[in-house]
Motif scaffolding. Structure first.
Motif, PDB file in Angstrom:
ATOM      1  N   ALA A 178       0.826  -1.194   0.000  1.00 49.78           N
ATOM      2  CA  ALA A 178       0.000   0.000   0.000  1.00 49.78           C
ATOM      3  C   ALA A 178       0.868   1.254   0.000  1.00 49.78           C
ATOM      4  CB  ALA A 178      -0.940  -0.011   1.211  1.00 49.78           C
ATOM      5  N   VAL A 179       1.874   1.197   0.798  1.00 47.67           N
ATOM      6  CA  VAL A 179       2.761   2.355   0.870  1.00 47.67           C
ATOM      7  C   VAL A 179       3.439   2.581  -0.471  1.00 47.67           C
ATOM      8  CG1 VAL A 179       4.904   3.232   1.895  1.00 47.67           C
ATOM      9  CG2 VAL A 179       3.162   2.205   3.335  1.00 47.67           C
ATOM     10  N   ASP A 180       3.845   1.501  -1.039  1.00 46.91           N
ATOM     11  CA  ASP A 180       4.483   1.612  -2.349  1.00 46.91           C
ATOM     12  C   ASP A 180       3.549   2.216  -3.358  1.00 46.91           C
ATOM     13  OD1 ASP A 180       6.621  -1.334  -2.500  1.00 46.91           O
ATOM     14  OD2 ASP A 180       6.761   0.575  -1.462  1.00 46.91           O
ATOM     15  N   GLN A 181       2.378   1.756  -3.280  1.00 44.81           N
ATOM     16  CA  GLN A 181       1.412   2.224  -4.259  1.00 44.81           C
ATOM     17  C   GLN A 181       1.175   3.714  -4.094  1.00 44.81           C
ATOM     18  OE1 GLN A 181      -1.867  -0.460  -4.313  1.00 44.81           O
ATOM     19  NE2 GLN A 181      -3.094   0.929  -5.533  1.00 44.81           N
ATOM     20  N   LEU A 182       1.068   4.110  -2.880  1.00 41.64           N
ATOM     21  CA  LEU A 182       0.762   5.498  -2.640  1.00 41.64           C
ATOM     22  C   LEU A 182       1.975   6.391  -2.856  1.00 41.64           C
ATOM     23  CD1 LEU A 182      -1.253   5.037   0.646  1.00 41.64           C
ATOM     24  CD2 LEU A 182      -2.190   5.868  -1.499  1.00 41.64           C
ATOM     25  N   GLY A 183       3.100   5.804  -2.596  1.00 38.26           N
ATOM     26  CA  GLY A 183       4.273   6.654  -2.651  1.00 38.26           C
ATOM     27  C   GLY A 183       4.529   7.183  -1.256  1.00 38.26           C
ATOM     28  N   GLY A 234       9.823   4.190   4.425  1.00 36.08           N
ATOM     29  CA  GLY A 234       9.546   5.243   3.465  1.00 36.08           C
ATOM     30  C   GLY A 234       9.944   4.755   2.112  1.00 36.08           C
ATOM     31  N   ARG A 235      10.972   4.022   2.105  1.00 36.07           N
ATOM     32  CA  ARG A 235      11.372   3.670   0.831  1.00 36.07           C
ATOM     33  C   ARG A 235      10.778   2.509   0.324  1.00 36.07           C
ATOM     34  NH1 ARG A 235      16.082   5.790   0.671  1.00 36.07           N
ATOM     35  NH2 ARG A 235      16.232   6.214   2.411  1.00 36.07           N
ATOM     36  N   SER A 236      10.014   2.580  -0.476  1.00 35.16           N
ATOM     37  CA  SER A 236       9.428   1.316  -0.861  1.00 35.16           C
ATOM     38  C   SER A 236      10.357   0.568  -1.723  1.00 35.16           C
ATOM     39  CB  SER A 236       8.220   1.504  -1.645  1.00 35.16           C
ATOM     40  OG  SER A 236       8.018   2.697  -1.926  1.00 35.16           O
ATOM     41  N   THR A 237      11.534   0.850  -1.594  1.00 37.23           N
ATOM     42  CA  THR A 237      12.439   0.126  -2.464  1.00 37.23           C
ATOM     43  C   THR A 237      12.682  -1.259  -1.944  1.00 37.23           C
ATOM     44  OG1 THR A 237      14.128   1.091  -1.140  1.00 37.23           O
ATOM     45  CG2 THR A 237      13.693   2.079  -3.261  1.00 37.23           C
ATOM     46  N   VAL A 238      12.147  -1.459  -0.903  1.00 38.26           N
ATOM     47  CA  VAL A 238      12.471  -2.759  -0.356  1.00 38.26           C
ATOM     48  C   VAL A 238      12.124  -3.846  -1.311  1.00 38.26           C
ATOM     49  CG1 VAL A 238      11.797  -4.385   1.300  1.00 38.26           C
ATOM     50  CG2 VAL A 238      12.148  -2.064   1.935  1.00 38.26           C
ATOM     51  N   LYS A 239      12.973  -4.709  -1.362  1.00 33.73           N
ATOM     52  CA  LYS A 239      12.660  -5.774  -2.284  1.00 33.73           C
ATOM     53  C   LYS A 239      11.693  -6.685  -1.606  1.00 33.73           C
ATOM     54  CE  LYS A 239      17.204  -5.630  -3.863  1.00 33.73           C
ATOM     55  NZ  LYS A 239      18.354  -6.391  -3.871  1.00 33.73           N
ATOM     56  N   PRO A 240      10.952  -7.228  -2.366  1.00 30.24           N
ATOM     57  CA  PRO A 240       9.957  -8.116  -1.780  1.00 30.24           C
ATOM     58  C   PRO A 240      10.635  -9.179  -0.956  1.00 30.24           C
ATOM     59  CG  PRO A 240       9.832  -8.064  -4.159  1.00 30.24           C
ATOM     60  CD  PRO A 240      10.860  -7.081  -3.759  1.00 30.24           C
ATOM     61  N   GLY A 241      11.661  -9.586  -1.474  1.00 26.82           N
ATOM     62  CA  GLY A 241      12.326 -10.636  -0.738  1.00 26.82           C
ATOM     63  C   GLY A 241      12.673 -10.165   0.644  1.00 26.82           C
ATOM     64  N   LEU A 242      13.140  -9.020   0.646  1.00 29.11           N
ATOM     65  CA  LEU A 242      13.581  -8.541   1.932  1.00 29.11           C
ATOM     66  C   LEU A 242      12.429  -8.315   2.838  1.00 29.11           C
ATOM     67  CD1 LEU A 242      16.426  -6.279   1.014  1.00 29.11           C
ATOM     68  CD2 LEU A 242      16.419  -8.397   2.245  1.00 29.11           C
ATOM     69  N   SER A 243      11.530  -7.699   2.299  1.00 35.59           N
ATOM     70  CA  SER A 243      10.443  -7.368   3.194  1.00 35.59           C
ATOM     71  C   SER A 243       9.885  -8.637   3.759  1.00 35.59           C
ATOM     72  CB  SER A 243       9.357  -6.607   2.465  1.00 35.59           C
ATOM     73  OG  SER A 243       9.196  -7.172   1.197  1.00 35.59           O
ATOM     74  N   MET A 244       9.969  -9.556   2.985  1.00 32.26           N
ATOM     75  CA  MET A 244       9.391 -10.778   3.473  1.00 32.26           C
ATOM     76  C   MET A 244      10.011 -11.192   4.757  1.00 32.26           C
ATOM     77  SD  MET A 244       6.960 -11.894   2.160  1.00 32.26           S
ATOM     78  CE  MET A 244       6.893 -13.574   2.574  1.00 32.26           C
ATOM     79  N   PRO A 245      11.225 -11.220   4.739  1.00 33.80           N
ATOM     80  CA  PRO A 245      11.818 -11.690   5.973  1.00 33.80           C
ATOM     81  C   PRO A 245      11.332 -10.859   7.109  1.00 33.80           C
ATOM     82  CG  PRO A 245      13.476 -11.343   4.323  1.00 33.80           C
ATOM     83  CD  PRO A 245      12.147 -10.962   3.726  1.00 33.80           C
ATOM     84  N   LEU A 246      11.208  -9.669   6.812  1.00 29.64           N
ATOM     85  CA  LEU A 246      10.782  -8.821   7.885  1.00 29.64           C
ATOM     86  C   LEU A 246       9.441  -9.291   8.352  1.00 29.64           C
ATOM     87  CD1 LEU A 246      11.830  -5.332   6.759  1.00 29.64           C
ATOM     88  CD2 LEU A 246      12.481  -6.559   8.786  1.00 29.64           C
ATOM     89  N   MET A 247       8.704  -9.521   7.410  1.00 26.96           N
ATOM     90  CA  MET A 247       7.389  -9.900   7.768  1.00 26.96           C
ATOM     91  C   MET A 247       7.441 -11.135   8.603  1.00 26.96           C
ATOM     92  SD  MET A 247       5.241  -8.051   5.787  1.00 26.96           S
ATOM     93  CE  MET A 247       4.181  -8.882   4.785  1.00 26.96           C
TER      94      MET A 247
END
Lengths: 157, 690
Positions: free
Chosen positions: B228-233, B339-352
């Protein structure tokens, strides 16, 4: 041969290699690494270098179309040539092969400017030096072995 | 000499010595574990010899892929990497990026090329140095400085990010200041206040709302959030809109707001992608933490943990108080990450994942929960947030998480002793990712401590925390031996039985941890604190080891949420215990650096405490947790008693941990009250007077 004589001879040999610009400071670095744990370290390294770089030489010859089937058949692949030369240069510099390294730099420059002829000429020059150095180093190490383990690295004057 | 042509055979990988964790640190830089990668066999051999002459432990490989798998298999097995730029199977810069992202080790590039552009490329890709071939031994003699510097910077980063964040967003008013960001609505403010109040009943998660059930930011949820954040910016990512986009029933704007909070804090990333990524991860992980942290930050004074509470889950206040900086940095990181939605999905995943763990753990946290409610109540999710966020790639994330959780916990923990626990707990939580831990801890260990420090467990803990952090640590010791640090961390609580577990901890943290020489000033204060701290050390390590594990901590109850495969890290297994270890404060002190590398150990101790925490999670199986818990409970008990004294020792080091731990513990305690698996009674949980 008298040990002292051998050593003196060795020193002279080494000195001339340096004076004539075949070897540089890096070779000294290698000698300084030599210790009791690795008493023939320099020789091992040089052997390794020549063994590994020989395949680079063949690859270079192939890329430069040094074959009987005729030159200039296809344009030189300068990129590939440059890549191999980069590798070769790195290797040669790590053993202190000064002239070989200088020629490599020259070849790379010719690659950059797309000078096929320059590349070839330089390569031949470099290969001559490469082979000559090998011979001299072979003799040198032979003498080292003869001189015995006392031989230590010493800087050429 | 036979110079005939022919292929030489060079072993692909040779190692001068088995990787010893943390050994030789006292003779630093001797024993520095170097991985050298070069496809040229001549250069490789020369480098190896040179490095050995410098008394380093050398492992050489001629392929980048081999190097990467080596690094992945041995988290914390190396201190620094030297790599050639031009390699046939993988570009040196790519390898550099990978290492930076995954392990965050200092990397030195080298090449026969000395062209400015290539050197510049090295710099921009994050290489900490660039050597021109032929490499001279003099150049290699000083590479250890990069290791030290990196650790130091990481520690500082944590602090700074934390503080920066706070400074910006929240006025450092002792009471909550208003969290300027809209996201904060009330949560932070409340948490801050709550911190002061330290009331059990604080469940004021939102100042405005009544107690809300804490939101567990599971991996999926967080992913949705990130999407969502990515989408919104980033600029337009306001809670309301995010909430709408996420479309999750039951999720409130406040939840989103506090989860988002962190992202705003995070300052813009650096140019390097790796850093960015890392930050992002941190942010992600730190988000939750951040929330918590923020609270704590706001009222630094609130050092008294006890009052913390209102923070969303995390007693940021506590954290802030204790280790303001870390929290801030975490927050910052998180914010940045977010803020940065640059997170790669992969990364975010782990976070998740982490988060999941965390959230998962939360219920388990028992004390955490209970506490949380009391403490922060604003956002239950805070706890969770802090923890799991993908710390994997970036340990920071773990840190954050842990911090956060700790924050929450701490808050509750009133009093240093207790506080330590929550913090520790949190820390443990955040560390679900063992890897992260190690990563973080090692170089970053400092970070953790910061956070912990914040809560200012008032007792020596703060000192200890800082001490622990070691990062900055000069005080701490062995620069090089990260392991020791972590161990100290872990050891702390674990002295007693858990030594093992404690040591595990350090594993994760590696260098970073080393700074933590736990013993010392930490003063855990606490049994409760200690517990927390005890656990904490584990936590640190734990974090490193498994980022996920830390999550487990909180999530202990949850069970195996931890699915992050990565956490499989060796530590991971060990870390399981960590949570308990953390909890076990009693373990105090035994953590000797020696333990450092004993992941297995770590797991043990924390486990006892952590049992509730979710040891099992760590292991990925949740199941494991229980047995541990059982063990730990007994352990805990016994430990506790003696610990008090020992703990103190332990704590000083991990002060930071403690805070988190305490926070965590507190929370857990709350949660666990019923459970008693761990035998919390003796635990600081009691102390968590919210």
């Amino acid at each position: 041969m008298d040990r002292n004589n051998s050593r003196r001879q060795l020193a002279a040999m080494k000195q001339s290699l340096f004076d004539q610009g075949h070897l540089d400071e890096q070779f000294i670095q290698l000698e300084e690494l030599q210790d009791d744990a690795n008493p023939n370290f320099v020789e091992e390294i040089v052997t390794l270098y020549y063994r590994d770089s020989s395949r680079l030489i063949s690859s270079l010859e192939q890329t430069l179309h040094f074959c009987a089937c005729g030159r200039e058949r296809n344009p030189l692949d300068f990129n590939k040539l440059d890549t191999i030369m980069h590798q070769f240069k790195g290797s040669s510099s790590s053993i202190g092969a000064k002239k070989v390294k200088a020629e490599s730099t020259l070849i790379r420059e010719y690659c950059r400017t797309g000078n096929a002829e320059g590349c070839r000429k330089s390569f031949q020059q470099m290969k001559k030096e490469y082979v000559a150095l090998r011979k001299r180093l072979e003799n040198y190490f032979q003498l080292v072995r003869q001189a015995g383990p006392m031989e230590r690295a010493c800087r050429p004057k | 000499m036979n110079l005939s042509n022919g292929k030489g055979s060079i072993s692909t990988v040779t190692s001068t010595a088995t990787m010893k964790s943390g050994e030789g640190s006292d003779q630093f830089p001797a024993g520095l574990r170097v991985l050298v990668v070069d496809d040229d066999p001549t250069c490789l051999m020369i480098l190896e010899k040179m490095l050995r002459t410098c008394l380093y432990e050398v492992t050489k490989c001629n392929r980048a892929e081999t190097a990467l798998s080596l690094l992945r298999e041995n988290k914390n097995g190396f201190d620094i990497v030297i790599s050639d730029v031009h390699m046939p199977d993988m570009d040196g810069f790519k390898l550099l990026e990978h290492i930076g992202l995954e392990m965050d080790l200092p990397v030195i590039m080298m090449s026969a090329d000395d062209g400015k552009s290539v050197v510049m490329k090295g710099v921009t890709h994050g290489a900490c140095d660039y050597l021109i071939k032929p490499v001279r031994i003099e150049a290699l003699k000083n590479i250890w400085q990069h290791v030290v510097r990196k650790k130091k910077n990481e520690w500082k980063d944590t602090e700074q990010s934390g503080s920066a964040d706070e400074g910006d967003r929240h006025p450092k008013a002792s009471d909550d200041g208003d969290y300027s960001s809209s996201a904060n609505e009330g949560n932070w403010r409340n948490s801050r206040k709550r911190r002061d109040d330290e009331e059990d009943g604080d469940d004021r998660d939102d100042s405005s709302t009544l107690k809300k059930p804490r939101v567990v930011w599971s991996v999926e949820l967080h992913q949705q959030f990130v999407a969502a954040v990515d989408q919104l910016g980033i600029d337009k990512a306001v809670p309301k809109k995010i909430l709408e986009l996420m479309n999750v029933p039951g999720l409130t704007r406040e939840n989103v707001a506090s989860h988002l909070q962190v992202s705003h804090y995070y300052p813009p990333c650096t140019s390097e992608t790796t850093q960015k990524y890392r930050l992002y991860l941190r942010r992600l992980s730190g988000v939750s933490q951040h929330n918590n942290l923020n609270n704590s930050f706001l009222s630094p004074q609130e050092a008294s943990f006890g009052t913390i509470s209102p923070m969303n889950g995390l007693d940021l206040q506590t954290l802030a108080a204790a280790g303001q900086l870390p929290a801030q940095s975490l927050a910052t990181l998180q914010a940045a990450g977010l803020g940065r939605s640059t997170v790669k999905p992969g990364l975010s995943m782990p976070l998740m994942d982490q988060r999941n763990l965390f959230s998962f753990e939360n219920p388990r946290l028992r004390f955490g929960e209970g506490q949380q409610q009391l403490l922060s109540s604003n956002k239950p999710s805070n706890l969770l947030h802090g923890v799991p966020t993908n710390m994997e790639p970036k340990q920071l994330a773990n840190l954050h998480q842990s911090t956060q959780s700790l924050g929450n916990l701490n808050m509750r923990v009133t009093g240093s002793s207790t506080q330590g626990n929550p913090l520790l707990m949190q820390m443990a939580q955040s560390q679900p990712r063992g890897q992260m831990l190690s990563e973080i801890t090692s170089p970053r260990v400092p970070r953790l401590p910061n956070i912990l420090a914040q809560p200012a467990l008032s007792n020596g803990i703060s000192d200890g925390l800082l001490g622990r952090n070691g990062i900055a640590s000069s005080s701490r010791a062995p620069s090089f031996n990260p392991v020791s640090q972590s161990s100290s961390y872990l050891n702390f609580p674990m002295n007693q039985s858990t030594e093992m577990s404690v040591s595990n901890f350090p594993l994760g943290s590696t260098p970073g941890i080393s700074s933590m020489t736990n013993k010392g000033s930490f003063q855990p204060d606490v049994n409760s604190g200690i517990r927390a701290s005890a656990g904490f050390p584990n936590y640190d390590i734990f974090n490193d080891l498994h980022q996920q594990k830390s999550r487990d901590w909180g999530m202990a109850s949850q069970g195996p949420m931890y699915d992050s495969s990565s956490h499989a890290n060796p530590l991971h297994g060990n870390i399981d215990v960590s949570p308990s270890v953390l909890v076990q404060q009693g373990y105090s002190s035994s953590q000797q650096p020696g333990h450092n590398r004993d992941p297995s150990l770590i797991g043990k101790s924390p486990f006892s405490l952590g049992e509730g925490l979710d040891h099992s999670n760590l292991q990925n199986g949740g199941q494991h947790f229980n047995p541990l818990i059982a063990e730990s409970s007994t352990r805990v008990k016994s430990e506790r008693v003696p610990d008090a004294s020992s703990q103190t020792n332990l704590f000083p080091d991990h002060y930071g941990q403690e805070d988190l731990m305490s926070a965590l513990l507190k929370q857990q305690e709350g949660i666990v009250q019923g459970e008693n698996e761990f035998d919390f009674d003796g635990y600081s949980l009691d102390n968590i007077p919210v």
